[in-house]
Motif scaffolding. Structure first.
Motif, mmCIF file in Angstrom:
data_model
loop_
_atom_site.group_PDB
_atom_site.id
_atom_site.type_symbol
_atom_site.label_atom_id
_atom_site.label_comp_id
_atom_site.label_asym_id
_atom_site.label_seq_id
_atom_site.Cartn_x
_atom_site.Cartn_y
_atom_site.Cartn_z
ATOM 1 N N GLU A 1 62.738 11.398 54.768
ATOM 2 C CA GLU A 1 63.843 11.979 55.535
ATOM 3 C C GLU A 1 63.541 11.893 57.031
ATOM 4 O O GLU A 1 64.421 11.610 57.836
ATOM 5 N N THR B 1 61.554 8.416 48.365
ATOM 6 C CA THR B 1 60.823 9.666 48.105
ATOM 7 C C THR B 1 59.848 9.497 46.936
ATOM 8 O O THR B 1 58.711 9.976 46.986
ATOM 9 N N ARG C 1 63.467 18.806 44.612
ATOM 10 C CA ARG C 1 64.116 17.502 44.716
ATOM 11 C C ARG C 1 65.622 17.649 44.920
ATOM 12 O O ARG C 1 66.248 18.546 44.367
ATOM 13 N N GLY C 2 66.175 16.785 45.707
ATOM 14 C CA GLY C 2 67.604 16.858 46.025
ATOM 15 C C GLY C 2 67.893 17.897 47.100
ATOM 16 O O GLY C 2 69.046 18.235 47.376
HETATM 17 N N1 ASP Z 1 64.819 12.636 49.170
HETATM 18 C C1 ASP Z 1 64.678 13.850 48.420
HETATM 19 C C2 ASP Z 1 64.750 13.542 46.931
HETATM 20 O O1 ASP Z 1 64.780 12.392 46.557
HETATM 21 C C3 ASP Z 1 65.644 14.905 48.833
HETATM 22 C C4 ASP Z 1 67.092 14.515 48.765
HETATM 23 O O2 ASP Z 1 67.422 13.352 48.584
HETATM 24 O O3 ASP Z 1 67.940 15.408 48.862
HETATM 25 O O4 ASP Z 1 64.739 14.440 46.147
#
Ligand code: ASP
Length: 439
Positions: free
Chosen positions: A116, A51, A184-185
């Motif tokens: 994703e 990402t 993020r996340g």
């Molecule tokens: N890939 C995204 C991030 O690094 C979302 C996730 O991992 O949940 O934030």
């Protein structure tokens, strides 16, 4: 048969070996119907997350530069996974198309979402499951706010046609179809949303730790894992800085009454942490569920004789904060004193103006400002029914030589928050943990 939704974090899908573990987990339990993957994360501590690389690609494109060399790093990661797993589909075609679209769309959310997307396509091929593009089923409104009910309708319908499917995390789309991401996340949120629409019996969030720890392991040595906690307790602990799950991932599953199980992909035999609507008292369990803390708060202590009888005093203090766009964290009050706890980052440029405003509108006898405060929350439903909990907590701090600057107990009696000097933070965390948890 029940229904389980599994979300796998980036470190759980970082390379082919992890893909194999994920497949073994999914195939070990026929209840797994939907899988929500993140983008490949770090394989080792200095590694780069896909990402992050995608955001960097977008920044190059935006500045009119070529992103091709950087994109090659991304392509190599996916190619290696596909080759090692002997996936039988046109991976190079997918990568070329993605690289080209990042250049054409010049949209940061689109670029970031491809991590994703591509991982979802690969995982669906590897599992032999259907693929549902999150762009079609996770909806945001025009302002970019997540459209929970709309999504639930669309997604519920879509899932009916796919008894088993992979749905990439982190993104969805605006009403016009353009891709938009969560913060993020955000794959944690996607997993919770899919769980709600699937009416899952449990949302299993697979990550790289065996659940929530009772305290931050960087501060307390070898803290125990929390076996079970309620969503309300989780909220208290996350608010104070305990992180494992994205904060916004709580709402969809909590609303639908679905428990969340945090599990470790690298130790699938560990039961992890179960987050439930209501905890049941268990034998030998500590009265507290966990401890979490945060540094960098300021305490404003306002004193005025006969404050208790002065109509509107509290409102005027809070109005001063609101006027300068500052939100407060806690508000412990005495008879002639009122204290406001505010995060330092909120105060930075506005402290003097706020004090001046409070002086003008409230005319207090004194205002004392104490910076360098840390807050520690001791959390647990068990506290409300166990006499002596507060005594134990304060004795532990007294014996460790920690001076308590502020105390706040939530009306739910589920937490006791103490404000202490920043220098005492580590000592206080350890003292509280040792007082309540026996090895
Ligand atoms: N890939 C995204 C991030 O690094 C979302 C996730 O991992 O949940 O934030």
């Amino acid at each position: 048969m029940g229904i389980k939704v599994a979300k796998f974090g980036g470190s759980s899908l970082a390379d082919a070996e992890h893909f194999r573990r994920v497949k073994a987990i999914i195939e070990s339990d026929p209840d797994y119907c939907y899988v929500v993957p993140s983008a490949p994360g770090k394989r080792f501590s200095e590694d780069e997350k896909i990402t992050d690389l995608l955001y960097q690609c977008h920044r190059l494109v935006e500045r009119g530069k070529s992103h091709e060399e950087l994109f090659k790093k991304i392509a190599d990661r996916y190619t290696q996974i596909a080759e090692e797993l002997e996936l039988d589909f046109d991976v190079q075609g997918m990568l070329l198309e993605t690289s080209d679209a990042i250049r054409r769309y010049k949209n940061p959310d689109f670029a970031a979402s491809r991590g994703e997307y591509m991982n979802g396509v690969m995982l669906s091929k590897y599992l032999g499951w259907d693929f549902i593009d999150a762009q079609d089923v996770i909806k945001f409104d025009r302002q970019g706010a997540f459209a929970a009910e709309w999504t639930n309708e669309v997604l519920t319908e879509a899932l009916k046609n796919h008894p088993r499917a992979v749905i990439p995390g982190f993104y969805g789309s605006y009403p016009n179809g353009d891709v938009h991401t969560f913060s993020r996340g955000g794959s944690d949120i996607s997993g919770a949303i899919v769980s709600r629409a699937a009416k899952a019996d449990v949302y299993v969030n697979w990550t790289d730790v065996s659940g929530f720890m009772m305290a931050d392991p960087r501060i307390v040595k070898n803290p125990k894992v929390i076996r079970e906690l309620s969503y309300a307790e989780l909220r208290e602990l996350s608010y104070m800085g305990a992180t494992v799950l994205h904060e916004d991932a709580i709402f969809p599953v909590h609303k639908a009454g679905i428990p969340t199980n945090i599990r470790n992909t690298n130790a699938p035999e560990d039961p992890g942490t179960m987050i439930v609507m209501q905890t049941r008292p268990q034998e030998g369990q500590s009265v507290i569920t966990g401890i979490a803390g945060h540094k960098n708060f300021t305490l404003l202590s306002i004193e005025k004789a006969m404050m208790n009888a002065e109509l509107g005093f509290g409102r005027r203090v809070l109005q001063a904060l609101e006027d300068f766009g500052v939100s407060f964290e806690h508000l412990p009050t005495g008879i002639d004193t009122m204290s406001v706890v505010i995060a330092d980052k909120e105060l930075v440029t506005r402290k003097d103006q706020i004090i001046q405003r409070i002086q003008q509108t409230c005319q207090p006898d004194s205002i004392e400002i104490s910076a360098g405060i840390a807050l520690i929350a001791t959390v647990g439903h068990g506290m409300s029914s166990t006499p002596g909990t507060a005594a134990k907590l304060f004795t532990a701090l007294y014996e460790a030589g920690v001076n308590i600057r502020m105390i706040d107990q939530g009306s739910s009696e589920m937490n006791i928050i103490v404000g202490i000097n920043i220098e005492d933070f580590e000592t206080a965390m350890n003292a509280i943990y040792r007082a309540f948890v026996k090895d």
